[in-house]
Design a protein around this motif. Structure first.
Motif, PDB file in Angstrom:
ATOM      1  N   PRO A 630       1.160 -11.729   7.747  1.00 35.68           N
ATOM      2  CA  PRO A 630       2.565 -12.034   8.051  1.00 35.68           C
ATOM      3  C   PRO A 630       3.445 -10.805   7.886  1.00 35.68           C
ATOM      4  O   PRO A 630       3.075  -9.801   7.264  1.00 35.68           O
ATOM      5  N   TYR A 631       4.617 -10.912   8.466  1.00 31.02           N
ATOM      6  CA  TYR A 631       5.651  -9.896   8.247  1.00 31.02           C
ATOM      7  C   TYR A 631       6.387 -10.262   6.955  1.00 31.02           C
ATOM      8  O   TYR A 631       6.825 -11.399   6.763  1.00 31.02           O
ATOM      9  N   ILE A 632       6.505  -9.297   6.055  1.00 30.96           N
ATOM     10  CA  ILE A 632       7.192  -9.512   4.780  1.00 30.96           C
ATOM     11  C   ILE A 632       8.430  -8.641   4.768  1.00 30.96           C
ATOM     12  O   ILE A 632       8.343  -7.402   4.768  1.00 30.96           O
ATOM     13  N   GLY A 633       9.571  -9.280   4.807  1.00 30.26           N
ATOM     14  CA  GLY A 633      10.839  -8.558   4.814  1.00 30.26           C
ATOM     15  C   GLY A 633      11.467  -8.534   3.440  1.00 30.26           C
ATOM     16  O   GLY A 633      11.967  -9.560   2.959  1.00 30.26           O
ATOM     17  N   ASP A 634      11.429  -7.376   2.785  1.00 29.77           N
ATOM     18  CA  ASP A 634      12.055  -7.232   1.461  1.00 29.77           C
ATOM     19  C   ASP A 634      13.575  -7.210   1.611  1.00 29.77           C
ATOM     20  O   ASP A 634      14.108  -6.591   2.542  1.00 29.77           O
ATOM     21  N   VAL A 635      14.242  -7.855   0.699  1.00 35.80           N
ATOM     22  CA  VAL A 635      15.697  -7.874   0.668  1.00 35.80           C
ATOM     23  C   VAL A 635      16.140  -6.907  -0.431  1.00 35.80           C
ATOM     24  O   VAL A 635      15.910  -7.152  -1.621  1.00 35.80           O
ATOM     25  N   ASN A 636      16.740  -5.806  -0.036  1.00 37.36           N
ATOM     26  CA  ASN A 636      17.181  -4.776  -0.977  1.00 37.36           C
ATOM     27  C   ASN A 636      18.695  -4.894  -1.173  1.00 37.36           C
ATOM     28  O   ASN A 636      19.474  -4.659  -0.248  1.00 37.36           O
ATOM     29  N   TYR A 637      19.080  -5.256  -2.375  1.00 36.99           N
ATOM     30  CA  TYR A 637      20.492  -5.480  -2.680  1.00 36.99           C
ATOM     31  C   TYR A 637      21.178  -4.149  -2.972  1.00 36.99           C
ATOM     32  O   TYR A 637      20.602  -3.237  -3.560  1.00 36.99           O
ATOM     33  N   TRP A 638      22.424  -4.078  -2.542  1.00 34.99           N
ATOM     34  CA  TRP A 638      23.177  -2.837  -2.691  1.00 34.99           C
ATOM     35  C   TRP A 638      23.606  -2.631  -4.142  1.00 34.99           C
ATOM     36  O   TRP A 638      24.032  -3.565  -4.822  1.00 34.99           O
ATOM     37  N   ASN A 639      23.468  -1.418  -4.593  1.00 33.68           N
ATOM     38  CA  ASN A 639      23.979  -0.960  -5.899  1.00 33.68           C
ATOM     39  C   ASN A 639      23.290  -1.601  -7.091  1.00 33.68           C
ATOM     40  O   ASN A 639      23.715  -1.370  -8.231  1.00 33.68           O
ATOM     41  N   ALA A 640      22.277  -2.407  -6.881  1.00 28.55           N
ATOM     42  CA  ALA A 640      21.682  -3.125  -8.010  1.00 28.55           C
ATOM     43  C   ALA A 640      20.180  -3.280  -7.807  1.00 28.55           C
ATOM     44  O   ALA A 640      19.704  -3.429  -6.680  1.00 28.55           O
ATOM     45  N   SER A 641      19.453  -3.245  -8.919  1.00 27.02           N
ATOM     46  CA  SER A 641      18.017  -3.504  -8.880  1.00 27.02           C
ATOM     47  C   SER A 641      17.767  -5.000  -8.831  1.00 27.02           C
ATOM     48  O   SER A 641      18.681  -5.814  -9.014  1.00 27.02           O
ATOM     49  N   TRP A 642      16.521  -5.356  -8.601  1.00 28.54           N
ATOM     50  CA  TRP A 642      16.170  -6.771  -8.536  1.00 28.54           C
ATOM     51  C   TRP A 642      16.433  -7.457  -9.870  1.00 28.54           C
ATOM     52  O   TRP A 642      16.950  -8.580  -9.919  1.00 28.54           O
ATOM     53  N   ASP A 643      16.095  -6.810 -10.979  1.00 28.23           N
ATOM     54  CA  ASP A 643      16.317  -7.408 -12.297  1.00 28.23           C
ATOM     55  C   ASP A 643      17.804  -7.631 -12.553  1.00 28.23           C
ATOM     56  O   ASP A 643      18.193  -8.634 -13.162  1.00 28.23           O
ATOM     57  N   GLU A 644      18.635  -6.724 -12.094  1.00 33.01           N
ATOM     58  CA  GLU A 644      20.071  -6.850 -12.330  1.00 33.01           C
ATOM     59  C   GLU A 644      20.671  -7.987 -11.511  1.00 33.01           C
ATOM     60  O   GLU A 644      21.509  -8.750 -12.013  1.00 33.01           O
ATOM     61  N   VAL A 645      20.237  -8.129 -10.262  1.00 27.99           N
ATOM     62  CA  VAL A 645      20.729  -9.233  -9.441  1.00 27.99           C
ATOM     63  C   VAL A 645      20.244 -10.562 -10.010  1.00 27.99           C
ATOM     64  O   VAL A 645      20.989 -11.557 -10.038  1.00 27.99           O
ATOM     65  N   SER A 646      19.000 -10.609 -10.470  1.00 29.12           N
ATOM     66  CA  SER A 646      18.468 -11.838 -11.058  1.00 29.12           C
ATOM     67  C   SER A 646      19.235 -12.209 -12.319  1.00 29.12           C
ATOM     68  O   SER A 646      19.481 -13.393 -12.585  1.00 29.12           O
ATOM     69  N   ALA A 647      19.601 -11.214 -13.102  1.00 30.61           N
ATOM     70  CA  ALA A 647      20.373 -11.488 -14.313  1.00 30.61           C
ATOM     71  C   ALA A 647      21.729 -12.089 -13.977  1.00 30.61           C
ATOM     72  O   ALA A 647      22.210 -12.993 -14.667  1.00 30.61           O
ATOM     73  N   LEU A 648      22.348 -11.602 -12.908  1.00 31.71           N
ATOM     74  CA  LEU A 648      23.625 -12.181 -12.487  1.00 31.71           C
ATOM     75  C   LEU A 648      23.462 -13.642 -12.105  1.00 31.71           C
ATOM     76  O   LEU A 648      24.249 -14.502 -12.526  1.00 31.71           O
ATOM     77  N   ALA A 649      22.458 -13.947 -11.281  1.00 27.64           N
ATOM     78  CA  ALA A 649      22.246 -15.333 -10.868  1.00 27.64           C
ATOM     79  C   ALA A 649      21.935 -16.222 -12.059  1.00 27.64           C
ATOM     80  O   ALA A 649      22.389 -17.369 -12.134  1.00 27.64           O
ATOM     81  N   ASN A 650      21.190 -15.690 -13.005  1.00 24.95           N
ATOM     82  CA  ASN A 650      20.778 -16.490 -14.149  1.00 24.95           C
ATOM     83  C   ASN A 650      21.958 -16.863 -15.041  1.00 24.95           C
ATOM     84  O   ASN A 650      21.969 -17.925 -15.667  1.00 24.95           O
ATOM     85  N   THR A 651      22.956 -15.988 -15.104  1.00 22.27           N
ATOM     86  CA  THR A 651      24.093 -16.265 -15.975  1.00 22.27           C
ATOM     87  C   THR A 651      25.221 -17.011 -15.267  1.00 22.27           C
ATOM     88  O   THR A 651      26.187 -17.396 -15.922  1.00 22.27           O
ATOM     89  N   SER A 652      25.116 -17.201 -13.968  1.00 31.07           N
ATOM     90  CA  SER A 652      26.182 -17.867 -13.219  1.00 31.07           C
ATOM     91  C   SER A 652      26.043 -19.382 -13.316  1.00 31.07           C
ATOM     92  O   SER A 652      24.960 -19.919 -13.574  1.00 31.07           O
ATOM     93  N   VAL A 653      27.140 -20.064 -13.073  1.00 31.77           N
ATOM     94  CA  VAL A 653      27.129 -21.530 -13.055  1.00 31.77           C
ATOM     95  C   VAL A 653      26.580 -22.042 -11.735  1.00 31.77           C
ATOM     96  O   VAL A 653      25.813 -23.011 -11.698  1.00 31.77           O
ATOM     97  N   TYR A 654      26.933 -21.389 -10.644  1.00 32.30           N
ATOM     98  CA  TYR A 654      26.509 -21.837  -9.318  1.00 32.30           C
ATOM     99  C   TYR A 654      26.275 -20.607  -8.457  1.00 32.30           C
ATOM    100  O   TYR A 654      27.009 -19.613  -8.519  1.00 32.30           O
TER     101      TYR A 654
END
Length: 1216
Positions: A630-654
């Motif tokens: 399959p084609y695997i398309g990585d999503v690269n977030y701007w200005n932040a690593s994957w761990d940092e974006v995950s930490a934001l989602a984890n601490t958010s309410v929604y």
């Protein structure tokens, strides 16, 4: 490459060095007197041999001894783990601070360095209690010396010591290292999943190869010393690229003292420890076994053609206890076993070199030594090491007043200054970065008109000065001090004067020289920047006795770059007053390891959206992919690593994220039970087979939920597999699966197949940690895993409580030797208490306002190797006020609310610990919310969390629940007057209050735009005045009985008096009746109707009259008509706004209440209206139960065992 994680650089709770539990033998108690030596003694009764713990005397030096010390000869090497001290028996003599030196010889010492780079150890606070200091790493020594630094001086106290050392015998197998090659094990290769290497070494060399081995598949194991630091290079083999892992630890290891090395490996994880410092590495690659050839080199390599041979020279120094996977290499070498190859003869004893270093460590340190007088040539040579940028190295005055020569350290260079009378001084500099902590050699030779300066024996490039000057040597040389230049702080050794090496011991013994604040026989230099105490990539700069962290461009602040300069979320920015949308930098884990990153905050009045963009927002076309490839398309977030974006989602309410799959003959999820062609990967690398607009884990698209799919047989539009463009799209909103990390597409390889996917930005709002709240309603506690902070600790939380003293949180190690605690000590004092090996200390924050006001307060505390501090709300930090803790106040359990608890930036889930039975409730709710018997009659419930009570101050009632009526019986001609104001409000004050009611804390003392009046009554006599409220201006309230028994209300706020008939019924029937009137601006409301007034203000209320109006001056005719003979009957529960006339009269809380009466006014509840909620049972009334028991007990709902219900017959008055 290898990902490195430093462990416990300085603090606080867990030692990295594990010592056997049985290594705690007392070592001094059985020694003979000959093992004790001291610099002096005050008299025979305080000799050194009396310095045993629990002895009947102790050691005390002579008062004239400027540098006292006590030395113990243990007779053999021991592994030392702890020391215990006492003062001199039955005296005021004890040591409060001291330094401990140890070594294998009595003339070569190593200072014990505590965590944080400090060599000062805490001592005693009285003569009898034992102060035990456990070493944070075990070390070996035969000789120990104690140097008192501070002692008790009250009541004539002086130095006094009794001590004990704890440890166990140390066995060693050692050698002077040459090149040796152990076992080949009959040619069989070594292939291991785990390894354990251990060795001890000491050397004077900065560089040397200790261990080396290679494998034919690219495996490497190398341990080498470079620039006084140990480096471990390891590779588990190569597949295509040669990659090895490098770990480094330790500093200044070229000090000729023993250092202890341990290397443990299991698979790809490696633990590397030197003395007290440890690092952990994770090796890259797919291999887990270390495959080495049959040759392992110890101390050097003798084959120069090895492919990965390091350029480091062979090790020169001493090795002992070399163990490789439980094989004792030194022992095998001694026995000359066949698998050991030794290129030349070895010595199995460590031949020490006598260096006699000295340490310049005081503010006034110096060393004065003699020289040869009036010689025409000068030769001075010495070695030094230091961290300081400036300091005097050497100074001497020439004979015959010809001038002087000064040798100093300035900005890391050697500065030479020649002073000549009447001439301009000659200055020049040599060297570069000589304050790097390493040993440097300075060699100065001078004669008339010529001076040569050589640094580090680089004879090829000495500095030569040929200026005209005259040399005639003086008779004294000063090292370290005694001029206007800053004192030198560092170490010196190998001092030569005129080609003669100085023997410091002989010079001082014969009193040829002098010194002050000098430590002989040891170099006490410490590398405070290794390991780096500065967090988050802060840069460490050190001097002799301190270090500073440069936090510029790191996003962090503080002494060790620990605290983030940014908020944790957009919600936190909104709550701090940032109401405009734009780009903000956030740090979801605050002081944690994740870096800050920039996001877009879309601010709303009630919430803040966090938006993070990435590189897949514009759509990605896919073709040629199959389900197998399959084609695997990585999503690269701007200005932040994957761990940092995950930490934001984890601490958010929604959180939500749009996802769109557009297809042309390209299937997505296939059938509900089939293998999906496409899916997306979210947090924790988990694959998810549901699409946007549907529920999680149902393997459907949004059209299946809405029943709008193009083919109802399938769960997605694209699964219909039509030759037409369709799309499946919608929001993914299950926060625990977000953000989207990859999108997998697997059905675009057929003829005509094509697809395109789009992923929208991650959008989140709220902050779960800010509002993660629990309330403690019983004396209980919450437990979390032990907080192990490492080098720094920070704590933050919000609290509200009514208690004047209570403990908020505490964390300690298993042995309670180290702990931190935050507590409320008094209503105004917040304490940050800790013990990290230096006794119990505390930082006390004194708040100008009480903290037990049951309002939210925000606490922040920080502890690192430099400072401890604490703050509350907007108040400034309280820093470094280290005081011993003397508290006899027993702390009460915390009752109140906690929210937003973070330790080292890590949020703790308080709501996950909710347990109603134990008294831990979700949200901030105490007993007031669920009170079985709520406060009556507008009484305010005061939350006690475990209990509650009712504030009846602003009511007309009394009792625990504000349920007891306070009334009066008025006889003929009696009346009561309550004075509200003594003089009218001025126009200026009224105008100022109208412009800004809160300006300069000014208040009228009443609300002139609203009124609330209530009372009950019973009577059979008419007409009468029930209640009259007068004013300094012609305004009034009047409740009066008509002769028919009906009740009228007269209101006058302007020029016109309004009359309202409240009821036509005859209320003079002897039964209780209740009246309640409320006014807001121009509107008056009763129980059945509303009236409109022409004015909105009741200005300057003067008095309240009950029973009869006795106002001075003109009285309205209607009042006179109803005023005599006055009210006869009962009135109860009278309240006008916050004024309760009857309560002020019968329950005065001031010495002179503003109440005047005439006639007989007797307390009675004959006019009390029956309560709508029913009477409070006597069993539940604390006032009744305490009268019976004779003591006051605060009653909580849990203490009310039964409630008896009664039925009453109420007589209601209907106002028609």
């Amino acid at each position: 490459m290898c990902k490195i994680a430093y462990k416990c650089c300085y603090l606080y709770f867990f030692s990295l060095h594990v010592v056997a539990d049985d290594c705690v033998d007392p070592l001094i108690s059985n020694l003979y007197a000959s093992s004790f030596l001291a610099s002096s003694r005050s008299n025979f009764l305080y000799s050194a041999n009396f310095a045993k713990l629990y002895g009947s005397s102790g050691w005390s030096p002579s008062p004239r001894d400027r540098q006292p010390w006590l030395q113990i000869d243990l007779l053999r090497k021991y592994r030392l783990v702890a020391i215990a001290t006492q003062g001199t028996f039955n005296s005021y003599d004890w040591v409060t601070k001291y330094t401990l030196l140890y070594g294998d010889r009595p003339d070569s010492w190593t200072p014990y360095i505590m965590r944080g780079g400090n060599s000062t150890m805490p001592g005693n606070w009285n003569y009898y209690q034992v102060k035990r200091n456990v070493f944070h790493y075990a070390f070996t020594a035969k000789h120990v010396r104690l140097l008192p630094l501070a002692w008790n001086t009250e009541n004539g106290g002086k130095i006094g010591v009794r001590l004990e050392l704890f440890g166990c015998p140390y066995g060693n197998n050692g050698c002077d290292s040459q090149d040796l090659q152990p076992p080949d094990d009959k040619g069989v290769k070594s292939r291991t999943l785990s390894d354990h290497f251990a060795l001890n070494f000491k050397t004077l060399e900065q560089d040397g190869l200790l261990l080396h081995s290679e494998g034919v598949q690219g495996d490497i194991f190398t341990l080498e010393l470079k620039k006084g630091r140990l480096y471990l290079h390891i590779s588990l083999g190569k597949s295509c690229l040669f990659i090895y892992t490098t770990l480094t630890v330790g500093s200044l290891l070229d000090n000729l003292h023993w250092h202890y090395v341990t290397i443990k490996r299991y698979g790809r994880q490696v633990n590397f420890t030197v003395d007290a410092h440890s690092v952990t590495g994770y090796c890259s690659g797919d291999f887990t076994h270390l495959d080495l050839d049959k040759q392992l080199y110890v101390g050097g390599v003798i084959e120069p053609n090895m492919p990965h041979l390091p350029s480091t020279p062979n090790f020169r120094g001493c090795l002992e206890n070399v163990f490789i996977n439980d094989v004792n290499i030194i022992d095998k070498t001694k026995r000359e076993e066949s698998d050991i190859r030794i290129p030349r003869k070895m010595h199995f004893t460590c031949r020490d070199i006598l260096l006699k270093p000295m340490t310049f460590a005081g503010p006034n340190n110096y060393l004065q030594v003699p020289g040869f007088f009036r010689r025409p040539k000068m030769f001075v040579k010495f070695k030094f090491r230091s961290w300081d940028y400036t300091g005097l190295l050497m100074f001497t005055r020439f004979a015959d007043d010809l001038g002087a020569l000064e040798l100093g350290l300035s900005e890391g260079q050697i500065n030479v200054t020649i002073f000549q009378p009447g001439k301009k001084k000659i200055q020049f500099a040599a060297g570069y970065r000589l304050n790097d902590g390493y040993w440097h050699t300075v060699d100065l030779a001078a004669r008339d008109n010529l001076l040569t300066l050589t640094i580090d024996e680089e004879e090829a490039s000495p500095l030569r000065i040929t200026n005209p000057f005259t040399i005639r040597t003086g008779d004294r040389y000063f090292f370290g001090g005694q001029t206007s230049l800053n004192r030198f702080h560092g170490c010196m050794q190998h001092i030569f004067i005129d080609n003669e090496q100085l023997d410091i011991d002989i010079i001082l013994q014969r009193q040829w020289g002098r010194y002050a604040e000098l430590l002989l026989g040891t170099c006490g230099i410490t590398d405070r920047c290794s390991p780096n105490p500065c967090e988050h990539e802060g840069r460490c700069i050190q001097s002799w006795d301190d270090f500073i962290c440069i936090c510029e461009n790191t996003g962090y602040k503080g002494e060790v770059c620990h605290m983030s300069v940014y908020k944790e979320s957009c919600e936190a920015y909104r709550l701090s007053g940032k109401y405009w949308s734009g780009n903000y930098t956030i740090d979801p884990d605050l002081s944690g390891p994740l870096k800050p990153f920039e996001v877009y905050c879309k601010m709303k009045s009630y919430k803040a959206w966090t938006v993070i963009m990435h590189d897949r927002a514009d759509g990605t076309k896919v073709s040629g992919s199959t389900i197998e490839r399959p084609y695997i398309g990585d999503v690269n977030y701007w200005n932040a690593s994957w761990d940092e974006v995950s930490a934001l989602a984890n601490t958010s309410v929604y959180c939500e994220q749009w996802i769109d799959y557009s297809c042309y003959k390209s299937r997505l999820l296939n059938t509900a039970g089939g293998r999906p062609f496409g899916y997306w990967i979210g947090r924790n690398n988990e694959s998810h087979y549901y699409w946007g607009g549907t529920f999680r884990e149902v393997q459907k698209c949004g059209c299946a939920i809405n029943q709008t799919c193009v083919d109802p047989r399938f769960q997605c539009n694209c699964d219909a597999d039509y030759r037409q463009w369709y799309s499946d799209k919608g929001y993914l909103d299950f926060r625990d699966h977000l953000p989207v990390r990859r999108v997998v597409v697997g059905d675009t390889n057929r003829t005509g197949s094509e697809a395109q996917f789009t992923v929208g930005p991650l959008r989140c709002h709220g902050d779960r940690n800010i509002w993660n709240t629990v309330s403690f309603t019983k004396p209980t506690y919450i437990t979390f895993p032990t907080f192990n902070p490492g080098g720094s600790a920070d704590i933050s939380f919000h609290f509200k409580t009514y208690r004047a003293n209570c403990a908020f949180l505490e964390s300690s190690d298993d042995h309670l030797r180290n702990f931190i605690r935050v507590e409320l000590n008094t209503t105004h004092n917040l304490l940050f208490i800790f013990m990290v090996g230096d006794g119990i200390l505390n930082v006390t924050h004194r708040s100008p306002v009480p903290l037990n006001d049951n309002e939210w307060h925000f606490v922040q505390a920080e502890l690192n190797v430099k400072v401890a501090r604490i703050k509350v709300d907007w108040q400034p930090w309280t820093i470094n006020v280290f005081n011993p803790l003397y508290s006899t106040l027993k702390q009460m359990p915390f009752l109140g609310c906690l929210r937003g608890l973070r330790l080292n930036g890590v949020p703790y889930d308080l709501e996950g610990k909710v347990n109603e039975e134990q008294g831990i409730r979700r949200n901030c709710s105490g007993q007031c919310v669920n009170a079985t018997i709520p406060c009556r009659n507008s009484g305010q419930c005061i939350e006690g969390y475990a209990s509650y009570w009712c504030d009846c101050n602003n009511t007309a009632f009394d009792g625990f629940y504000c349920h007891k009526d306070i009334g009066a019986y008025f006889e003929v001609g009696s009346w009561l007057k309550y004075n509200i104001l003594k003089k009218p409000i001025t126009d200026e004050a009224a105008w100022a209050n109208w412009i800004d009611p809160h300006y300069d804390n000014f208040s009228l003392g009443y609300n002139d735009t609203a009124d609330d009046i209530e009372f009950s009554f019973s009577t059979v006599h008419t007409p009468a005045v029930l209640l009259y409220i007068s004013s300094f201006i012609p305004t009034l309230f009047l409740f009066c009985f008509n002769p028919t028994g009906s009740v009228d209300l007269r209101y006058k706020l302007g020029l016109i008096t309004h009359k309202y008939e409240l009821t036509r019924r005859n209320l003079a029937d002897g039964f209780p009746h209740y009246i309640n009137i409320t006014r807001h601006n121009r509107t008056i409301k009763t129980q059945v109707s509303s009236f409109y007034l022409e004015d909105a203000r009741f200005d300057s209320p003067k008095s309240v009259f009950l029973g009869r109006v006795m106002e001075v001056g003109d009285i309205d005719y209607e009042i006179q008509k109803h005023n005599g003979p006055g009210f006869i009957g009962c009135i109860s529960g009278v309240r006008y706004n916050v004024y309760a006339p009857l309560k002020a009269y019968f329950r005065p809380n001031v010495t002179d209440p503003p109440v005047t009466t005439q006639g007989i006014v007797t307390e009675s509840i004959c006019g009390a209206f029956p309560p709508v909620l029913g009477y409070v049972p006597w069993e539940a009334d604390p006032w009744f139960t305490t009268i019976v028991s004779g003591s006051f007990v605060r009653i909580s709902d849990s203490q009310i065992f039964a409630i008896v219900l009664f039925t009453y017959l109420f007589i209601y008055s209907t106002f028609m």
